[in-house]
Enzyme design. Structure first.
Site, PDB file in Angstrom:
ATOM      1  N   HIS A  86       0.837  -1.197   0.000  1.00  0.00           N
ATOM      2  CA  HIS A  86       0.000   0.000   0.000  1.00  0.00           C
ATOM      3  C   HIS A  86       0.877   1.253   0.000  1.00  0.00           C
ATOM      4  O   HIS A  86       0.704   2.154  -0.834  1.00  0.00           O
ATOM      5  CB  HIS A  86      -0.916  -0.051   1.241  1.00  0.00           C
ATOM      6  N   GLU A  87       1.820   1.301   0.933  1.00  0.00           N
ATOM      7  CA  GLU A  87       2.681   2.492   1.041  1.00  0.00           C
ATOM      8  C   GLU A  87       3.554   2.648  -0.200  1.00  0.00           C
ATOM      9  O   GLU A  87       3.776   3.765  -0.685  1.00  0.00           O
ATOM     10  CB  GLU A  87       3.545   2.416   2.301  1.00  0.00           C
ATOM     11  N   HIS A  90       1.879   4.382  -3.006  1.00  0.00           N
ATOM     12  CA  HIS A  90       1.933   5.844  -2.829  1.00  0.00           C
ATOM     13  C   HIS A  90       3.274   6.373  -3.325  1.00  0.00           C
ATOM     14  O   HIS A  90       3.347   7.372  -4.040  1.00  0.00           O
ATOM     15  CB  HIS A  90       1.819   6.222  -1.346  1.00  0.00           C
ATOM     16  N   ASP A  97      -5.344   7.904  -0.871  1.00  0.00           N
ATOM     17  CA  ASP A  97      -6.203   7.200   0.077  1.00  0.00           C
ATOM     18  C   ASP A  97      -7.621   7.721  -0.105  1.00  0.00           C
ATOM     19  O   ASP A  97      -8.001   8.734   0.484  1.00  0.00           O
ATOM     20  CB  ASP A  97      -5.725   7.423   1.513  1.00  0.00           C
TER      21      ASP A  97
HETATM   22 ZN    ZN Z   1      -2.325   5.191   2.259  1.00  0.00          ZN
END
Ligand code: ZN
Length: 133
Positions: A86-87, A90, A97
């Site tokens: 997830h990170e 980004h 988000d």
């Molecule tokens: Zn996030």
């Protein structure tokens, strides 16, 4: 599972490849909350300006990916690899988000699905559960 729609598949592949091929010598992955952003419920965060990633204390209560076969579920979203992925979406692809939670992710519009980091967490952990367990 519908974390993405069919026309988005090549974009999904490119975002996951960017994570798989991440090889930055300058990006920091830190277990210290340098920016005091680990408020209640925050597992980890990415600083957009630097794309550095910081892990919060509750991250270390999460489980290994193999626990998807026994002991946790995709919907629990408590797999360390899923959180890290997830990170990294980004950091490497500028995902946002929009929402959290696998059911909420699947209810997003197509345009939001492809930019929501949690869709990549839920999708990849679901693929693992379906193919590796
Ligand atoms: Zn996030």
């Amino acid at each position: 599972m519908k974390f993405f729609s069919f026309p988005q598949c090549s974009r999904v592949t490119s975002i996951l490849n960017a994570v798989a091929n991440e090889n930055s010598s300058s990006r920091t992955l830190s277990c210290v909350d340098t920016f005091n952003a680990c408020s209640s419920g925050v597992i980890a965060y990415t600083v957009i300006a630097t794309t550095n990633i910081y892990y919060c204390s509750i991250f270390f209560n999460e489980v290994a990916t193999s626990n998807l076969c026994s002991g946790t579920s995709v919907a629990s979203r408590n797999v360390r690899g899923g959180t890290t992925l997830h990170e990294l979406t980004h950091a490497t692809s500028g995902t946002d988000d929009v929402t959290y939670g696998c059911s909420a992710d699947q209810a997003l519009s197509d345009s939001n699905k492809i930019r929501n980091a949690d869709n990549f967490n839920c999708f990849t952990t679901q693929v693992y559960a379906n193919t590796r367990c």
